[in-house]
Scaffold this motif. Structure first.
Motif, PDB file in Angstrom:
ATOM      1  N   ARG A  52       0.827  -1.203   0.000  1.00  0.00           N
ATOM      2  CA  ARG A  52       0.000   0.000   0.000  1.00  0.00           C
ATOM      3  C   ARG A  52       0.858   1.248   0.000  1.00  0.00           C
ATOM      4  O   ARG A  52       0.484   2.285  -0.535  1.00  0.00           O
ATOM      5  CB  ARG A  52      -0.939  -0.020   1.209  1.00  0.00           C
ATOM      6  N   MET A  81      -3.144  -1.020  -9.166  1.00  0.00           N
ATOM      7  CA  MET A  81      -3.266  -1.949  -8.038  1.00  0.00           C
ATOM      8  C   MET A  81      -4.511  -2.812  -8.165  1.00  0.00           C
ATOM      9  O   MET A  81      -5.574  -2.325  -8.557  1.00  0.00           O
ATOM     10  CB  MET A  81      -3.329  -1.165  -6.724  1.00  0.00           C
ATOM     11  N   PHE A  83      -6.764  -5.282  -5.715  1.00  0.00           N
ATOM     12  CA  PHE A  83      -6.964  -5.645  -4.324  1.00  0.00           C
ATOM     13  C   PHE A  83      -7.452  -7.071  -4.175  1.00  0.00           C
ATOM     14  O   PHE A  83      -7.923  -7.683  -5.130  1.00  0.00           O
ATOM     15  CB  PHE A  83      -8.000  -4.721  -3.676  1.00  0.00           C
ATOM     16  N   GLU A  85     -10.035  -7.925  -2.177  1.00  0.00           N
ATOM     17  CA  GLU A  85     -11.501  -7.916  -2.214  1.00  0.00           C
ATOM     18  C   GLU A  85     -11.952  -7.517  -3.609  1.00  0.00           C
ATOM     19  O   GLU A  85     -11.243  -6.839  -4.336  1.00  0.00           O
ATOM     20  CB  GLU A  85     -12.093  -6.923  -1.226  1.00  0.00           C
ATOM     21  N   PHE A  86     -13.172  -7.903  -3.932  1.00  0.00           N
ATOM     22  CA  PHE A  86     -13.722  -7.500  -5.220  1.00  0.00           C
ATOM     23  C   PHE A  86     -13.952  -5.992  -5.196  1.00  0.00           C
ATOM     24  O   PHE A  86     -14.580  -5.468  -4.293  1.00  0.00           O
ATOM     25  CB  PHE A  86     -15.023  -8.246  -5.497  1.00  0.00           C
ATOM     26  N   SER A  87     -13.373  -5.307  -6.171  1.00  0.00           N
ATOM     27  CA  SER A  87     -13.357  -3.856  -6.105  1.00  0.00           C
ATOM     28  C   SER A  87     -13.921  -3.211  -7.352  1.00  0.00           C
ATOM     29  O   SER A  87     -13.667  -2.049  -7.616  1.00  0.00           O
ATOM     30  CB  SER A  87     -11.905  -3.382  -5.918  1.00  0.00           C
ATOM     31  N   LEU A  88     -14.698  -3.959  -8.118  1.00  0.00           N
ATOM     32  CA  LEU A  88     -15.285  -3.333  -9.289  1.00  0.00           C
ATOM     33  C   LEU A  88     -16.371  -2.377  -8.845  1.00  0.00           C
ATOM     34  O   LEU A  88     -17.022  -2.588  -7.832  1.00  0.00           O
ATOM     35  CB  LEU A  88     -15.893  -4.394 -10.213  1.00  0.00           C
ATOM     36  N   ALA A 162      -6.772  -2.109 -14.146  1.00  0.00           N
ATOM     37  CA  ALA A 162      -5.516  -1.550 -13.649  1.00  0.00           C
ATOM     38  C   ALA A 162      -4.526  -1.357 -14.788  1.00  0.00           C
ATOM     39  O   ALA A 162      -3.742  -0.406 -14.785  1.00  0.00           O
ATOM     40  CB  ALA A 162      -4.930  -2.462 -12.577  1.00  0.00           C
TER      41      ALA A 162
END
Lengths: 270, 257, 356
Positions: A52, A81, A83, A85-88, A162
């Protein structure tokens, strides 16, 4: 050789209920261009914090992080980046998700240079996005919404997103941790394919030794808290790799040994 | 909305049953048109009043529009502030929670003095009713934006509160804003009678019900207007759901499943 | 598949049962409510008298303050007399329609409007005539001096709701002076307190209300009295005493006693206006001096004979009929006649025995 990324003497201290806690101490690392480097370490060692910091989402208490010769100050699409967790963005389609970084860039450039939007800008963005969607093998799914996708597909979109901003380095924080084992293997193979085609520098954090052995050019082993690197192992297996080969097992054993080293007995390298 | 075959028209059965029960009780049990006007008398009243009914409905909708429009315009920016910044929330929340339980009716005397007998006085009472649901649902939406989405935005170049709110928080919170607005609309419409009680205009569903029909003891007209109040609210709600929520909720359906 | 269907059917069964229980509960409570209403009206140990805060109805308040109601009615088994205050006539009649009042001091128009809608009651005694006034904002006083009623064209006037004496008199008077109450003026219904505030802040240009409000407004400097109702409709009936049908049929002796006490209070207040003013002021929290001024300024006459109110009463009945013609014709309702509004038999009986 010019390093793509340099991490020098990074230390991270934060205050908690128990007083001051040192998460990282004296972390050094050099990442070569186009290399696939995995960071492994026990839970809580600080590897995610380090990643991070490279992304610019957190600041080290001391030390510096330098990318392409320039110090890292905050987040930027320069350092993509993915992640765990699902970050869509659930309100956007796959296409609009992948376009996101480009859209923001367009707005910023539009403000600075007075262009970037408009029809031509839109068309360009769409083409770039479609290219990366195809790269991650999701052609035909552009108009789908995240809720319609499986876990593996979601992460693929995250990778495409990304990459769409063509970052200098791709940071990945246990990106396949939330999917089942089979999907994981498939995604690993696909990631290698993408890496080979795009020649990106990838910094990949995981706690799975198997994953590291399969993917990495080099594996950096982090100690327990306060974290620092205790070993950097070159994995010179030829690709495509066999997960269950004898050589792979040897590397696995070596890494496990380094991982199990007690903090007091470990010496920080570099 | 696609319903399985057995459920289509299901709502008609209890409705018809209630209507029949009503008519029967009115004619054979209560037998007093003041205590319980007949359903048929009420329906006839709607027809008899049709001219003034339309004017009244339009004026009430005007008051409603003023109130809800203002409530939305004030609540949304405040909700963004309160949802996005813990400090703003802590600073403002006590005042909000103090004012919230005060019933809209209690604001009438002040409204009369501030706005005199204008449509704005009525709109103000409706504003009071609609404001808090919109505010609370909206700031909850903003507060609940997952950290990972904000950080994703950051690493994709979305730096700064303004961009983050515009590209990440607002789209995420929009369904909550819509829900709050729908609830606020419901509460706001319920205030129409209170808002129009004091002769702010010569027209209005609440005004006519309370100042004319009530005082002349025309109970069948009273019930007719009660029905109209309910029907208009139903229409507003359904229209809102169809045009706004169906669009915005497509993706939320996936999350809540 | 089969198991799911059974579970689905179970769920639907439970849900339907819940709905049926809820409906039955509502039906039972509603019928209990209506049944309760019928039973309660049998009680006479508490008598309920409605009235309004106007000097027109000082007799009611005076008798209450002096304890005459309870004193005189004790021998009929009346343990308690409840005085219920209402801001204006229509809500008072609404309460009477619901069976919550046995007697009411009220303007002549509201009970007539209520009788059209089925109120079971009659006017049994008179209370007063005239006694309302038009007050205009000070800036308009000159205009009214010059133009008379025409000065009200295009203005906002606050008065009591439709169906009330004031509304009826005002509408009639405007029409007689060539002004359409709907088109040429804006009539706003409100209570005396609200009207006083409204004229003070300029929300309305004039008010037409019963004493003592006009004098109070003038005393506060917010208006000028330009017209008393006696000049708008001479000797028009204003307030009266109404008895519920039930009282008339089942407790005629109580009705007669109420009238006797009312006559006593009326004659007392006529003879002792200062004391009456003080009692009113104390009870309503008003300034005694202003109330005394209002009694001097007003053109009202305190009366008790219902016959004096019949003529204007019938006129009100006709005006109210006109206002609601469509509705009444649709329902086959006809203009009310004297027997449907007045019952002077009790008064005649009481005064006959007391004639010297």
């Amino acid at each position: 050789m010019n390093h793509k990324l340099e991490i020098r003497g990074v230390t991270q201290v934060f205050s908690s209920e128990e007083g001051e806690v040192k998460a990282l101490e004296g972390v050094n690392l050099e990442v070569r261009p186009a290399e696939f480097l995995c960071i492994i370490g026990p839970s809580g060692c600080g590897k995610t914090t380090l990643l991070r910091m490279v992304a610019g989402l957190e600041q080290p208490s001391s030390g510096e992080i330098i990318l392409d010769g320039k110090p890292v100050r905050g987040p930027s699409p320069d350092r993509g980046m993915v992640f765990q967790e699902f970050s869509l963005f659930p309100w956007r389609t796959v296409l609009r998700n992948v376009e996101f970084g480009l859209e923001i860039k367009g707005k910023v450039e539009g403000k600075v240079k007075g262009k970037g939007g408009g029809e031509s800008g839109k068309k360009e963005r769409r083409e770039v996005a479609e290219k990366y969607i195809e790269l991650v093998g999701l052609r035909g799914f552009e108009r789908h919404y995240p809720y319609e996708l499986s876990g593996g597909m979601k992460q693929r979109v995250a990778i495409a997103r990304a990459l769409a901003t063509e970052p200098a380095i791709l940071l990945m924080d246990e990106p396949f941790g939330s999917v089942d084992a089979q999907t994981r293997n498939v995604l690993q193979e696909e990631l290698l394919g993408i890496w080979q085609r795009t020649r990106k520098t990838i910094l990949f954090v995981t706690h799975s030794v198997d994953e590291a052995v399969y993917l990495a050019d080099r594996v950096a082993v982090m100690s327990a808290r306060p974290g620092c690197f205790v070993k950097c192992l070159e994995v010179d297996l030829p690709r495509p790799r066999k997960r269950t080969s004898v050589e792979a097992n040897e590397f696995r054993e070596k890494l496990l040994m380094w991982l199990s080293l007690e903090r007091s007995k470990a010496a920080c390298i570099f | 909305m696609r319903l399985p075959r057995e459920e289509k028209g299901l709502w008609l059965v209890p409705l018809v049953a209630v209507i029949l029960l009503w008519e029967f009780s009115a004619v054979f049990v209560v037998k007093d048109p003041l205590k319980l006007p007949r359903f048929s008398a009420v329906v006839f009243s709607i027809y008899a009043l049709r001219d003034v009914l339309i004017a009244d409905t339009l004026v009430s909708l005007l008051h409603f529009g003023i109130g809800v429009g203002l409530a939305f315009a004030v609540a949304l920016p405040l909700a963004i502030g309160m949802g996005w910044s813990r400090r703003v929330f802590k600073a403002v929340d006590p005042i909000v929670e103090l004012l919230r339980p005060i019933p809209p009716l209690a604001w009438i005397p002040l409204a009369m003095i501030w706005f005199h007998l204008t449509h704005y006085a009525a709109g103000f009472i409706i504003f009071i009713g609609a404001f808090f649901p919109i505010l609370i649902d909206s700031y909850t939406g903003f507060r609940d934006v997952p950290k990972v989405l904000v950080e994703t935005g950051k690493v994709l170049g979305c730096i700064g509160d303004r961009k983050q709110i515009r590209f990440v928080a607002l789209p995420y919170a929009l369904p909550s804003v819509a829900t709050g607005t729908r609830v606020g609309m419901g509460v706001g419409w319920m205030c129409v009678v209170a808002a129009e009680m004091f002769a702010v205009s010569d027209y209005g569903l609440g005004y006519r019900l309370f100042q004319k029909f009530y005082f002349l003891h025309q109970m069948d007209y009273v019930v007719a207007y009660m029905l109209v109040l309910g029907l208009v609210a139903l229409c507003l709600d359904r229209l809102f759901r169809h045009f706004v929520e169906e669009r915005l909720f497509r993706w939320k359906k996936g999350i809540v499943k | 598949m089969y198991k799911m269907e059974r579970r689905g059917r179970e769920k639907r069964g439970v849900a339907s049962l819940a709905v049926v229980v809820a409906v039955v509960a509502v039906a039972v409570s509603v019928s209990a409510l209506f049944a309760g209403c019928v039973e309660e009206a049998e009680e006479t140990t508490t008598l309920r008298i409605g009235y309004q805060p106007s000097t027109h109805q000082t007799a009611a308040m005076l008798a209450a303050e002096k304890g005459w109601w309870e004193e005189d009615l004790a021998r009929f088994g009346v343990g308690k007399v409840e005085m219920k205050e209402f801001p204006s006539g229509p809500p008072e009649m609404h309460a009477m329609l619901a069976g919550d009042l046995d007697f009411a001091y009220v303007g002549v128009a509201p009970p007539i409007a209520a009788i059209y809608e089925g109120l079971d009651a009659k006017i049994v005694a008179g209370v007063q005539t005239q006694g309302s006034a038009i007050v205009v904002r000070p800036e308009l006083a000159a205009e009214y001096e010059a133009k008379g009623p025409q000065a009200l064209k295009g203005k906002a006037i606050a008065t009591f709701p439709p169906g009330s004496i004031q509304h009826t008199i005002l509408s009639k008077w405007l029409l007689e002076n060539g002004l359409d109450p709907e088109e040429d003026t804006e009539i706003k219904e409100m209570k005396p307190g609200d009207a006083a505030t409204a004229i003070g802040v300029g929300t309305v240009d004039a008010v037409f209300l019963p004493s003592p409000t006009p004098t109070i407004i003038a005393a506060e400097g917010n208006g000028v009295v330009v017209e008393w109702s006696g000049s708008m409709w001479p000797d028009h009936a204003c307030c009266c005493l109404v008895a519920s049908g039930e009282m008339i049929r089942e407790h005629p002796e109580v009705v007669k006693q109420i009238i006797r006490t009312h006559i006593r209070a009326t004659e007392y207040e006529i003879e002792h206006p200062e004391e009456a003013a003080e009692i009113y002021a104390k009870r309503q929290g008003a300034d005694p001096t202003t109330i005394k001024q209002s009694l001097e300024a007003t053109d009202m006459h305190w009366i008790h004979d219902p016959h004096l109110e019949v003529k204007s009463g019938l006129e009100y009945a006709s005006v109210i009929y006109d206002l609601n013609r469509e509705r009444y014709e649709g329902k086959g309702i006809e203009v009310l006649g004297e027997e449907e509004i007045f019952d002077a038999s009790f008064y005649d009986a009481v005064t006959a025995t007391e004639e010297k």
